[in-house]
Design a protein around this motif. Structure first.
Motif, PDB file in Angstrom:
ATOM      1  N   UNK A 238       0.783  -1.091  -0.232  1.00  0.00           N
ATOM      2  CA  UNK A 238       0.303   0.287  -0.311  1.00  0.00           C
ATOM      3  C   UNK A 238       0.813   0.887  -0.234  1.00  0.00           C
ATOM      4  N   UNK A 239      -0.164   2.624   0.699  1.00  0.00           N
ATOM      5  CA  UNK A 239       1.121   3.566   0.046  1.00  0.00           C
ATOM      6  C   UNK A 239       0.180   4.855   0.703  1.00  0.00           C
ATOM      7  N   UNK A 240       1.219   5.521   1.632  1.00  0.00           N
ATOM      8  CA  UNK A 240       0.176   6.846   2.195  1.00  0.00           C
ATOM      9  C   UNK A 240      -0.210   8.196   1.077  1.00  0.00           C
ATOM     10  N   UNK A 241      -0.954   8.360   1.318  1.00  0.00           N
ATOM     11  CA  UNK A 241      -1.074   9.617   0.197  1.00  0.00           C
ATOM     12  C   UNK A 241      -0.698  11.124   1.031  1.00  0.00           C
ATOM     13  N   UNK A 242      -0.545  10.821   2.624  1.00  0.00           N
ATOM     14  CA  UNK A 242      -0.123  11.930   3.682  1.00  0.00           C
ATOM     15  C   UNK A 242       1.604  11.777   3.666  1.00  0.00           C
ATOM     16  N   UNK A 243       1.830  12.693   5.053  1.00  0.00           N
ATOM     17  CA  UNK A 243       3.009  12.481   4.810  1.00  0.00           C
ATOM     18  C   UNK A 243       3.356  11.439   5.728  1.00  0.00           C
ATOM     19  N   UNK A 244       4.477  11.296   6.173  1.00  0.00           N
ATOM     20  CA  UNK A 244       4.634  10.217   7.292  1.00  0.00           C
ATOM     21  C   UNK A 244       4.286  10.654   8.261  1.00  0.00           C
ATOM     22  N   UNK A 245       4.128  12.029   8.855  1.00  0.00           N
ATOM     23  CA  UNK A 245       3.512  13.109  10.232  1.00  0.00           C
ATOM     24  C   UNK A 245       2.827  13.892  10.244  1.00  0.00           C
ATOM     25  N   UNK A 246       1.495  14.296  10.087  1.00  0.00           N
ATOM     26  CA  UNK A 246       1.108  15.000   9.620  1.00  0.00           C
ATOM     27  C   UNK A 246       0.784  14.687   7.806  1.00  0.00           C
ATOM     28  N   UNK A 247       0.007  16.125   7.892  1.00  0.00           N
ATOM     29  CA  UNK A 247      -0.486  15.628   6.215  1.00  0.00           C
ATOM     30  C   UNK A 247       0.869  15.672   5.367  1.00  0.00           C
ATOM     31  N   UNK A 253       9.953  20.589   9.818  1.00  0.00           N
ATOM     32  CA  UNK A 253       8.948  21.867   9.337  1.00  0.00           C
ATOM     33  C   UNK A 253       9.690  22.586   7.969  1.00  0.00           C
ATOM     34  N   UNK A 254      10.169  21.707   7.318  1.00  0.00           N
ATOM     35  CA  UNK A 254      10.130  22.089   5.520  1.00  0.00           C
ATOM     36  C   UNK A 254       8.956  21.660   4.841  1.00  0.00           C
ATOM     37  N   UNK A 255       7.675  20.684   5.299  1.00  0.00           N
ATOM     38  CA  UNK A 255       6.895  20.761   4.651  1.00  0.00           C
ATOM     39  C   UNK A 255       6.279  20.119   3.243  1.00  0.00           C
ATOM     40  N   UNK A 256       7.697  18.736   3.088  1.00  0.00           N
ATOM     41  CA  UNK A 256       8.895  18.320   2.000  1.00  0.00           C
ATOM     42  C   UNK A 256       8.305  17.008   1.861  1.00  0.00           C
ATOM     43  N   UNK A 257       7.921  16.354   1.059  1.00  0.00           N
ATOM     44  CA  UNK A 257       7.729  14.950   0.509  1.00  0.00           C
ATOM     45  C   UNK A 257       8.435  14.881  -0.239  1.00  0.00           C
TER      46      UNK A 257
END
Ligand SMILES: Cc1ncc(C[n+]2csc(CCOP(=O)(O)OP(=O)(O)O)c2C)c(N)n1
Ligand SMILES: [Mg+2]
Length: 332
Positions: A238-247, A253-257
């Protein structure tokens, strides 16, 4: 294709939609700081919890991870108590003392979740052993991520469960990453499900985004456990469509995937809910209106859950140490 009742298929759809909408309702509150505990969203992985838990009765045991909102909801936990827990409110399922990673509803067989990677696997083994000793025929399910394959306790648990032929299903949710570490960078080439085989445990790999495939494999596994044939291992891709922690993957704090954009897009096309919706329409199992009604009802449940949370106070400061483990002073 096996024949399933409409009611059953709709229930699977409803469970996945409830999980997704509940998860997505947390995005804004996390980003604006209203939610202060770490939250690992389950969006994208709903078919695993929904498919496995659809096989289980209320008496069966489920043990979760740091990413367990979906397991809790699919096993019958109250959405209001989940949201309240995430906000640290007294009405939360752990009285607001645990937060997102310590959710529990023993009355529904959801025996708990914990942030320690691999930390609940041996607890699930213990529950399976208790079930065996008491001759209760309850099955114990341990959900864990691909990251837990780096923990020794998994191998000890596989050995003990096989040795005692315990009624236990190991469900590995392989979402290809352990925090930001791609699985290919931290594991040998051996496919995960094959780690169970040296222990003599039947092991399968399934498309974890296909709720019916997950259900069918879990059904065989649970039936086999109930017949006393020992543990089963299922790897769900499967795969998470959001971040590891938080959206989003907010590395410092970089909000970077850091995952490749193409890969994310590919998995967005494999969204388990969107694809199951299409399947229901294409096979004339449900009309668009019916599905829209289910989605609306789930949205209302989410609204009610947030209202329930708002009506609940935080624990009083003087009570904050109640209901948590404490070190006892030695009496001698
Ligand atoms: C024993 C332990 N080591 C490290 C961590 C830090 N940590 C938290 S989540 C996580 C990754 C877990 O990855 P995985 O098991 O694949 O689950 P996923 O987050 O992908 O669902 C790590 C390393 C931890 N919580 N516990
Ligand atoms: Mg993972």
């Amino acid at each position: 294709m096996k024949h399933y009742s409409k009611e059953f298929l709709i229930d699977l759809y409803r469970t996945m939609v409830r999980i997704r909408l509940c998860e997505e309702s947390l995005v804004e509150p996390i980003l604006n700081g209203e939610v202060q505990c770490p939250v690992h969203l389950y969006s994208g992985e709903e078919a695993v919890a929904a498919g496995v838990c659809a096989v289980l009765s209320e008496q069966d045991y489920v043990f979760g991870t740091h990413r367990s909102h979906g397991h809790y909801l699919a096993k019958g936990g109250s959405m209001g108590e989940l949201i309240a827990e995430i906000y640290g409110k007294e009405a939360g399922c752990s009285r607001g003392r645990g937060g997102s990673m310590h959710i529990i509803e023993p009355k529904k067989g959801m025996m708990g979740a914990a942030p320690i990677v691999g930390g609940t696997i041996s607890l699930a083994v213990g529950a399976a052993l208790a079930s065996r000793i008491r001759k209760e025929r309850r099955v114990s399910v341990s959900f864990f991520g691909d990251g837990a394959t780096g923990e020794g306790v998994l191998y000890e648990s596989l050995n003990f469960a096989a040795l005692k032929s315990l009624p236990m299903v190991f469900v590995c949710e392989n979402n290809l990453y352990s925090t930001h570490m791609p699985i290919r960078e931290c594991r040998s080439n051996l496919p995960i499900f094959q780690i169970a085989r040296p222990f003599g445990i039947s092991a399968f790999r399934v498309n974890g985004n296909d709720v019916l495939k997950v259900y069918e494999t879990a059904k065989e596994a649970v039936d086999s456990c109930r017949e006393g044939r020992g543990p089963v291992f299922i790897e769900c891709l499967t795969y998470r469509l959001r971040g590891h922690v938080g959206p989003d993957d907010n590395i410092q704090g970089a909000h970077q995937d850091i995952r490749p954009e193409e890969e994310i897009k590919r998995w967005q096309r494999r969204d388990p809910i969107r694809n199951f919706r299409k399947y229901l329409l294409k096979n004339a199992i449900a009309e668009n209106d019916e599905l829209a009604t289910i989605e609306q009802a789930a949205q209302e449940e989410v609204r009610d859950a947030h209202a329930f949370m708002k009506d609940s106070p935080h624990p009083k400061q003087k009570d904050i140490g109640k209901h948590v483990f404490k070190e006892q002073k030695a009496s001698v």
